[in-house]
Design a protein around this motif. Structure first.
Motif, PDB file in Angstrom:
ATOM      1  N   GLU A  60       0.456  -1.326   0.485  1.00  0.00           N
ATOM      2  CA  GLU A  60      -0.460  -0.437  -0.001  1.00  0.00           C
ATOM      3  C   GLU A  60       0.848   1.149  -0.361  1.00  0.00           C
ATOM      4  OE1 GLU A  60      -3.172   1.201   3.622  1.00  0.00           O
ATOM      5  OE2 GLU A  60      -4.120  -0.362   2.297  1.00  0.00           O
ATOM      6  N   PHE A  61       0.510   2.444  -0.909  1.00  0.00           N
ATOM      7  CA  PHE A  61       0.704   3.686  -1.051  1.00  0.00           C
ATOM      8  C   PHE A  61      -0.062   4.534  -0.722  1.00  0.00           C
ATOM      9  CE2 PHE A  61       3.124   7.096  -2.673  1.00  0.00           C
ATOM     10  CZ  PHE A  61       3.793   6.948  -2.763  1.00  0.00           C
ATOM     11  N   TRP A  62       0.538   5.560   0.488  1.00  0.00           N
ATOM     12  CA  TRP A  62      -0.594   6.186   0.680  1.00  0.00           C
ATOM     13  C   TRP A  62       0.250   8.294   0.644  1.00  0.00           C
ATOM     14  CZ3 TRP A  62       0.739   9.672   5.112  1.00  0.00           C
ATOM     15  CH2 TRP A  62       1.617   8.236   6.045  1.00  0.00           C
ATOM     16  N   VAL A  63      -0.291   8.772   0.487  1.00  0.00           N
ATOM     17  CA  VAL A  63      -0.613  10.195   0.157  1.00  0.00           C
ATOM     18  C   VAL A  63      -1.146  10.706   0.856  1.00  0.00           C
ATOM     19  CG1 VAL A  63      -0.422  12.360  -1.552  1.00  0.00           C
ATOM     20  CG2 VAL A  63       0.763   9.754  -1.864  1.00  0.00           C
ATOM     21  N   GLU A  64      -1.213  11.763   1.712  1.00  0.00           N
ATOM     22  CA  GLU A  64      -1.877  12.722   2.708  1.00  0.00           C
ATOM     23  C   GLU A  64      -3.289  13.455   1.964  1.00  0.00           C
ATOM     24  OE1 GLU A  64      -1.203  15.349   6.455  1.00  0.00           O
ATOM     25  OE2 GLU A  64      -0.376  15.714   4.479  1.00  0.00           O
ATOM     26  N   ASP A  65      -3.757  13.649   2.173  1.00  0.00           N
ATOM     27  CA  ASP A  65      -5.253  14.484   1.719  1.00  0.00           C
ATOM     28  C   ASP A  65      -5.902  13.860   0.667  1.00  0.00           C
ATOM     29  OD1 ASP A  65      -5.420  15.845   4.130  1.00  0.00           O
ATOM     30  OD2 ASP A  65      -3.764  17.028   2.790  1.00  0.00           O
ATOM     31  N   MET A 113      -3.010   3.967  -2.848  1.00  0.00           N
ATOM     32  CA  MET A 113      -2.741   3.118  -3.767  1.00  0.00           C
ATOM     33  C   MET A 113      -2.350   1.730  -3.974  1.00  0.00           C
ATOM     34  SD  MET A 113      -1.190   5.973  -5.471  1.00  0.00           S
ATOM     35  CE  MET A 113      -1.505   7.214  -4.210  1.00  0.00           C
ATOM     36  N   GLU A 114      -2.102   0.960  -4.687  1.00  0.00           N
ATOM     37  CA  GLU A 114      -1.442  -0.715  -4.523  1.00  0.00           C
ATOM     38  C   GLU A 114       0.080  -0.373  -5.308  1.00  0.00           C
ATOM     39  OE1 GLU A 114      -1.384  -3.445  -2.542  1.00  0.00           O
ATOM     40  OE2 GLU A 114      -3.354  -1.986  -1.442  1.00  0.00           O
ATOM     41  N   SER A 115       0.995  -0.503  -4.705  1.00  0.00           N
ATOM     42  CA  SER A 115       2.187  -1.060  -5.964  1.00  0.00           C
ATOM     43  C   SER A 115       2.238  -2.191  -6.693  1.00  0.00           C
ATOM     44  CB  SER A 115       3.635  -0.434  -4.837  1.00  0.00           C
ATOM     45  OG  SER A 115       4.201  -2.083  -4.207  1.00  0.00           O
ATOM     46  N   ASP A 116       2.789  -2.841  -7.769  1.00  0.00           N
ATOM     47  CA  ASP A 116       2.826  -3.750  -7.903  1.00  0.00           C
ATOM     48  C   ASP A 116       4.128  -4.402  -7.663  1.00  0.00           C
ATOM     49  OD1 ASP A 116       0.405  -3.749  -9.475  1.00  0.00           O
ATOM     50  OD2 ASP A 116       1.230  -2.935 -11.689  1.00  0.00           O
ATOM     51  N   MET A 117       4.225  -6.170  -7.382  1.00  0.00           N
ATOM     52  CA  MET A 117       5.092  -6.946  -7.212  1.00  0.00           C
ATOM     53  C   MET A 117       6.870  -6.299  -8.154  1.00  0.00           C
ATOM     54  SD  MET A 117       6.103 -10.753  -7.205  1.00  0.00           S
ATOM     55  CE  MET A 117       5.435 -11.428  -6.010  1.00  0.00           C
ATOM     56  N   SER A 118       7.894  -6.086  -8.298  1.00  0.00           N
ATOM     57  CA  SER A 118       8.840  -5.418  -8.571  1.00  0.00           C
ATOM     58  C   SER A 118       9.886  -6.528  -8.675  1.00  0.00           C
ATOM     59  CB  SER A 118       8.532  -4.280  -9.351  1.00  0.00           C
ATOM     60  OG  SER A 118       9.745  -3.830 -10.261  1.00  0.00           O
ATOM     61  N   PHE A 119      10.909  -5.425  -9.107  1.00  0.00           N
ATOM     62  CA  PHE A 119      13.097  -6.544  -9.085  1.00  0.00           C
ATOM     63  C   PHE A 119      13.023  -5.507  -7.662  1.00  0.00           C
ATOM     64  CE2 PHE A 119      12.942  -3.422 -12.806  1.00  0.00           C
ATOM     65  CZ  PHE A 119      13.670  -2.744 -12.386  1.00  0.00           C
TER      66      PHE A 119
END
Length: 192
Positions: free
Chosen positions: A47-52, A57-63
Motif C-alpha cells: 500500500e502506498f498512501w499520500v496525505e489528503d 494506491m497499491e504498488s505491483d510486485m517488481s524487482f
C-alpha cells in the motif's frame, strides 16, 4: 523496454560479483570480520498512501537489488551498511527507490551444515523520484526486519537467501506526507 534494460544491468551486476567471489579466498562467513554481499530478487506489492488523497494506491510486485557490508561487533553480532534499489510500480509509472541505511544482525551459525542465520533490523533513508501525475520526488524514513540465510560452500563464494519486511511510515515532500508498506523482499545473492 525499461524492465529489459534493468534486468540486463542486474544480471551483469550479479555475474561480475560471482566472478569476483570466485577469485576471493575461501573462508567460512561466521569466522570473517567483514563480509560484502550482493542480493537481487523481488519486492512484493504494498500500500502506498499520500496525505489528503481520497484513497490509497497499491504498488505491483517488481524487482529489487542491492549490496551490503557487515562487520563483526562481537562474537555473535554484526553491524553494517546497505544500499538497495527497489523498483516501485504504481499504476503505469515505476520509479527506483534508493534506500541507504544501517543494520544490526545476530549470527547463529551451524558448523555441521555450513549455515549461518543472520536475523536483524535496520533503519534507512529512502529517496523516490517523481511519480508523474501522482507525486513529486519524496524522501522517507525506512524500517526493515528480516533474516539472511548464508550457506558457506567449500569454494570461495557463499550463497545467501533473504526474506525481509520493509516500509516507510514517515516521509513525503514539501506538499504531502507519504508512506508505504509493508512490502516483502525475497532475494538471493552472494556473500564474500
Amino acid at each position: 523496454m525499461r524492465f529489459m534494460k534493468s534486468a540486463f544491468l542486474l544480471t551483469a551486476f550479479i555475474l561480475f560479483w560471482i566472478f569476483a567471489a570466485q577469485v576471493a579466498e575461501a573462508e567460512d562467513i561466521a569466522s570473517k570480520n567483514t563480509v560484502l554481499g550482493v542480493k537481487g530478487g523481488l519486492i512484493t506489492g504494498g500500500e502506498f498512501w499520500v496525505e489528503d488523497y481520497p484513497y490509497d494506491m497499491e504498488s505491483d510486485m517488481s524487482f529489487s537489488f542491492g549490496s551490503y557490508l557487515d562487520h563483526k561487533l562481537g562474537e555473535k553480532i554484526t553491524g553494517g551498511l546497505y544500499l538497495d534499489a527497489h523498483n516501485l510500480a504504481v499504476y503505469e509509472e515505476s520509479k527506483l527507490l534508493l534506500d541507504l541505511g544501517l543494520t544490526i544482525k545476530a549470527m547463529i551459525a551451524s558448523k555441521s551444515a555450513n549455515l549461518t542465520f543472520k536475523p536483524g533490523i535496520g533503519i534507512g533513508y529512502g529517496m523516490l523520484g517523481e511519480i508523474e501525475g501522482l507525486a513529486d520526488g519524496s524522501n522517507y524514513f525506512m524500517l526493515r526486519a528480516g533474516c539472511d540465510v548464508v550457506f558457506s560452500s567449500p569454494r570461495s563464494l557463499s550463497w545467501l537467501g533473504e526474506l525481509a519486511i520493509i516500509g516507510a511510515g514517515a516521509g513525503g515532500n514539501d506538499d504531502h506526507d507519504m508512506g508505504f508498506g509493508p512490502m516483502f523482499l525475497i532475494r538471493g545473492g552472494l556473500a564474500f
